[in-house]
Design an enzyme around this catalytic site. Structure first.
Site, PDB file in Angstrom:
ATOM      1  N   GLU A 156      10.869  -7.661  -8.467  1.00  0.00           N
ATOM      2  CA  GLU A 156      10.028  -7.631  -6.919  1.00  0.00           C
ATOM      3  C   GLU A 156       9.473  -9.139  -7.000  1.00  0.00           C
ATOM      4  O   GLU A 156       9.023  -9.843  -8.295  1.00  0.00           O
ATOM      5  CB  GLU A 156       8.833  -6.565  -6.648  1.00  0.00           C
ATOM      6  CG  GLU A 156       7.795  -7.006  -5.600  1.00  0.00           C
ATOM      7  CD  GLU A 156       6.840  -6.114  -5.381  1.00  0.00           C
ATOM      8  OE1 GLU A 156       5.950  -5.964  -4.755  1.00  0.00           O
ATOM      9  OE2 GLU A 156       7.331  -5.219  -6.209  1.00  0.00           O
ATOM     10  N   GLU A 191       2.492 -12.892   0.295  1.00  0.00           N
ATOM     11  CA  GLU A 191       1.300 -11.196   0.725  1.00  0.00           C
ATOM     12  C   GLU A 191       0.237 -12.408   0.732  1.00  0.00           C
ATOM     13  O   GLU A 191      -0.783 -12.923   0.390  1.00  0.00           O
ATOM     14  CB  GLU A 191       0.855 -10.292  -0.314  1.00  0.00           C
ATOM     15  CG  GLU A 191       1.808  -9.232  -0.409  1.00  0.00           C
ATOM     16  CD  GLU A 191       1.929  -8.480  -1.740  1.00  0.00           C
ATOM     17  OE1 GLU A 191       1.803  -7.896  -1.557  1.00  0.00           O
ATOM     18  OE2 GLU A 191       1.385  -8.959  -2.989  1.00  0.00           O
TER      19      GLU A 191
END
Length: 365
Positions: free
Chosen positions: A164, A168
């Site tokens: 990943e 964010e």
């Protein structure tokens, strides 16, 4: 930190799939042959379970999951939703028909060509996943974030074995973004996330957020300016294992509710506290939202792959420490529930180390 789905929502999604086993799965507890595919939620099944997010290292065999649609250079915009499948459970693996699937939640296509991802108190947030995978390349999302405590906007890449890479934007911190990465879903004892500030308001202004993911170097950029660089050698341990994202990944866009009572306190604090569902913005619009104008993808392997390359497949010797991926001409289309394919006889060229769509004019704050 990836998009989180509530337990009731996960159960409802599972119930909608074609065949479900009660058995959970992971790398040490593989799925049975009767329900061979380990879904992204860690349950065994067939049909949809064998498509995007299917974990080959936790499935019955490495060839239980369907091949992953190969990367293609693209500049994806949202003037309409014709290239977005609004219910991911109906996706059959044909990436020539759709660019995105909606895994959960609700999207709005605005009159100005923006895609709005919607969060309500009831829908648990919205997540879209690309139908094609990227195995190294440069991905840029042009977006506007939310601005509310407890609400997280995210642009990430996620592989089927949980490699990943993140951009964010938690809570009401609208002058900064956070970069992060994970290797095969392992959460380190000490976070490797970093915060990058001095941005003009990320709710009011579009910014270009880039993940430049190459075989030996990972770079995060904002508006074309490098803000962080990670080298593969930085995360290669004394044991020789490189804990660096290295497997084909889908691009995912989301808005999700971190600030809810079922979240851990650390997650709630990180996201800026519990969500205020009485916020004037929420009362006025009936939802929180984040906007996406475009996503561009430049594939690192586009020149080396044959012109008729169709898919990525995990190789026979793939393991958690040394996942091997091959580029093949195997079909990615799953013709019916439980339709599996065998690697035998495939033409393998290259081994590479490893919800509803709302109408126009919906109210935005």
């Amino acid at each position: 930190m990836s998009f989180k789905l509530s337990i009731p929502l996960v159960l409802s999604l599972l119930a909608s799939f074609s065949a479900v086993s009660a058995q959970q799965c992971n790398a040490t507890s593989l799925c049975p042959s009767s329900a061979p595919c380990c879904s992204e939620f860690g349950f065994c099944g067939t049909g949809d379970f064998c498509l995007g997010g299917c974990n080959p290292l936790a499935s019955n065999t490495l060839t239980s999951c369907m091949p992953e649609p190969v990367c293609q250079n693209a500049n994806l915009t949202f003037s309409d939703t014709s290239r977005i499948l609004s219910n991911a459970t109906y996706f059959d693996g044909n990436a020539t028909k759709y660019d995105w699937v909606v895994n959960s939640g609700t999207i709005i296509n605005s009159t100005s060509g923006e895609l709005a991802m919607i969060l309500t108190e009831d829908n648990g947030g919205t997540r879209l996943s690309s139908t094609r995978y990227v195995h190294y390349g440069q991905i840029t999302a042009r977006l506007k974030t939310g601005r509310w405590g407890g609400v997280v906007t995210a642009f990430i890449t996620m592989s089927d074995i949980k490699d990943e890479i993140d951009w964010e934007f938690p809570g009401d911190q609208t002058t900064e973004g956070q970069s992060n990465f994970f290797w095969q879903g392992v959460v380190p004892q000490k976070t490797v996330g970093e915060t990058h500030g001095n941005l003009s308001d990320t709710f009011s202004n579009y910014h270009d957020y880039t993940i430049d993911w190459q075989q030996d170097t990972l770079t995060w950029l904002i508006d074309g300016q490098t803000v962080r660089t990670l080298k593969r050698s930085d995360v290669t341990g004394d044991d020789g294992v490189s804990r660096y994202p290295s497997t084909p990944s889908r691009v995912q866009l989301s808005i999700w509710p971190a600030g809810i009572n079922s979240s851990g306190q650390g997650t709630i604090d990180w996201a800026g506290g519990l969500i205020n569902w009485d916020d004037p913005d929420y009362k006025a619009a009936g939802h929180f939202y984040a906007l996406v104008e475009s996503v561009s993808v430049t594939c690192a392997d586009s020149k080396s792959n044959p012109s008729d390359a169709q898919s990525y497949v995990y190789g026979k010797n793939a393991s958690a420490f040394s996942p091997q991926v091959t580029v093949t001409n195997e079909t990615t289309v799953n013709n019916g529930a439980g339709s599996l394919r065998a690697l035998a006889g495939a033409n393998v060229w290259t081994a590479i180390g490893a919800s509803a769509v709302m109408a126009l004019g919906a109210l935005l704050v």
